[in-house]
Design an enzyme around this catalytic site. Structure first.
Site, PDB file in Angstrom:
ATOM      1  CD  GLU A   1      -2.867   1.018   2.464  1.00  0.00           C
ATOM      2  OE1 GLU A   1      -3.034  -0.065   3.055  1.00  0.00           O
ATOM      3  OE2 GLU A   1      -3.419   2.069   2.804  1.00  0.00           O
TER       4      GLU A   1
ATOM      5  CE  LYS B   1      -5.681  -1.295   5.879  1.00  0.00           C
ATOM      6  NZ  LYS B   1      -4.809  -0.398   5.114  1.00  0.00           N
TER       7      LYS B   1
ATOM      8  CG  ASP C   1       1.642 -17.178  11.455  1.00  0.00           C
ATOM      9  OD1 ASP C   1       0.827 -16.537  10.770  1.00  0.00           O
ATOM     10  OD2 ASP C   1       1.375 -18.259  11.992  1.00  0.00           O
TER      11      ASP C   1
ATOM     12  CG  HIS D   1      -4.896   7.676   0.835  1.00  0.00           C
ATOM     13  ND1 HIS D   1      -5.715   6.662   1.166  1.00  0.00           N
ATOM     14  CD2 HIS D   1      -3.769   7.492   1.560  1.00  0.00           C
ATOM     15  CE1 HIS D   1      -5.138   5.893   2.055  1.00  0.00           C
ATOM     16  NE2 HIS D   1      -3.954   6.386   2.322  1.00  0.00           N
TER      17      HIS D   1
END
Ligand code: NDP
Length: 439
Positions: free
Chosen positions: A81, A279, A295, A393
């Site tokens: 991202e 998030k 992991d 963004h």
């Protein structure tokens, strides 16, 4: 030493960045070859998973400006991202102005669960197991002698009643293993895994003692596996951000601080917002977890289960007014990671990532990862609260759209700039701009 501050690093070519790291961190030729694209051979990949047909590359960037417990870190971040690496580095710079991140980690205790079913008397079974605590812990340790030699090993046993044998279970809810008058227990074996993530280790322990636990309980063994809700292996990280480090051209430091605190409050009150708040934390956490060969599904599972531990989903971090009016952030989360075992040493890129971090132990790495999570969170809240994240963004999104349209090299920037100026970042527009430039 301020090794994590590399002014104008973003302006360098990739080759110049490699050179900079050579000098700064003492990388050798092999390290530089790994950076230049030799991270994972097909042979190694073929030995790692099944049905291999190729390898899948993602960008690896460096999070800069990180200072955790008075030590500087250059942090490898693997993420697809745009803006995650820049945002974390930028927030880390602001935090650095307030003294950096202060972090602490619990001992590396993982939980192995042994499910016991068809237990005739759950109270008596609990007592029988707990009264043999010492000899059961010995049996656990016998299954992991080399870990014990390293200073780790079984630390405690807990028994949780999931279905009491006295429960009246409606026939419509019949589940094998909890017949009428039979109960279900979860026995937790707490194991200090040292620098390993520990999944395989604690699974071995659970396998070794499941039969004995079932016999003591008069029931049958069910599942034997670790819990990813590693709430005995948490990290806590805190930072103070001075107002001058928050202020922008348009907004005062006070206004940015209050915007971040209000955004935090929103997440504390609303699970819909908390999911997106977390998030933002995981943007940083996952990127380092992935770069170091850990992991990340386990870390993700643990983070979200912990966020919902009291029955309601909550933010992993909160922001408040700190001493002297500064902004204060705190984050707490389970950290199921290792610096040995799994693929951390088998993957050359992961090995190199750990080298870039100064070859930390698991607890130290966990504190760095959590700091990157808190930095990513700060950056997102700061942008959202004050400028609207859309603007930042948009220009990054425009670059992706320009590349999708087929732009390469300097054309990427040119097409992206035109898209941003038009405020119309659609693929067909990018294709048209590119066609015009190339005509
Ligand atoms: P390993 O099975 O690789 O075990 C750790 C290894 O590290 C052991 O061989 C141990 O050696 C060695 N070691 C060397 N130095 C140390 C040290 N300082 N401290 C501790 N161990 C040391 O890995 P884990 O048990 O950590 O399991 C992780 C793997 O399990 C990951 O690949 C993960 O994806 C996977 N997994 C994850 C699950 C999940 O639910 N998240 C479920 C099942 C598997 P020695 O043998 O000599 O002690």
């Amino acid at each position: 030493m301020t090794i994590s501050r590399i002014p104008r690093f973003y302006k360098l070519s990739v080759e110049e960045r490699h050179l900079e790291l050579r000098g700064r961190l003492g990388l050798d030729d092999e390290d530089v070859r790994t950076l230049a694209g030799g991270a994972l051979s097909i042979d190694a990949a073929n030995n790692m998973i099944e049905n291999v047909i190729s390898t899948h590359a993602l960008p690896l960037g460096l999070g800069l400006n990180f200072r955790v417990n008075d030590r500087d870190y250059i942090v490898p971040m693997c993420v697809e991202e745009p803006s995650v690496v820049a945002a974390a580095s930028n927030a880390a710079k602001s935090v650095r102005d307030g003294g950096g991140f202060t972090a602490e980690a619990d001992p590396p205790i993982m939980i192995a669960q042994v499910q016991l079913v068809n237990v005739p008397d759950t109270e008596a079974a609990t007592e029988a197991i707990l009264s043999r605590r010492a000899s059961l812990l010995e049996a656990c340790d016998e299954a992991i002698p080399s870990l014990v030699r390293r200073g780790g090993g079984a630390r405690d046993i807990e028994v949780r009643t999931l279905v009491p044998s006295t429960a009246r279970v409606p026939s419509t809810e019949h589940v094998p293993g909890t017949e009428q008058g039979r109960g279900m227990l979860a026995v937790h074996l707490l194991v200090d895994c040292q620098d390993a993530m520990g999944a395989n280790m604690v699974n071995t322990v659970a396998e070794a003692v499941a039969g004995r636990l079932a016999a003591l309980a008069g029931g049958e063994p069910g599942l034997r596996i670790l819990s990813n809700l590693a709430d005995r292996r948490r990290v806590r990280v805190r930072c103070l951000v001075p107002l001058h480090a928050l202020e922008t051209k348009e907004f005062s430091g006070e206004r940015v601080r209050d915007g971040v605190i209000a955004a935090s409050r929103f997440a504390e009150l609303d699970p819909y917002r908390a999911a997106t708040h977390n998030k933002g934390v995981m943007n940083g956490v996952d990127a380092v977890t992935l770069a170091t060969g850990n992991d990340w599904r386990g870390v993700e599972a643990g983070a979200h289960a912990y966020a919902a531990r009291d029955g309601r989903y909550r933010p992993l971090s909160i922001w408040r007014l700190g001493p002297g009016g500064v902004l204060q952030g705190e984050l707490e989360m389970p950290m199921v990671i290792g610096t040995v075992g799994g693929t951390t040493r088998a993957h050359p890129g992961a090995r190199l990532a750990l080298k870039l971090l100064g070859n930390p132990g698991a607890s130290e790495l966990g504190m760095v990862i959590a700091s990157v999570g808190l930095a990513s969170n700060l950056s997102a809240l700061r942008a959202l609260a004050c400028e609207g994240i859309q603007r930042g963004h948009m220009s990054l999104h425009a670059r992706s759209v320009a590349m999708t349209a087929g732009a390469t090299g300097a054309l990427v920037e040119q097409v992206a700039r035109e898209l941003s100026e038009l405020g119309d970042v659609r693929l067909e527009r990018a294709v048209a701009i590119l066609a015009r430039i190339e005509a």
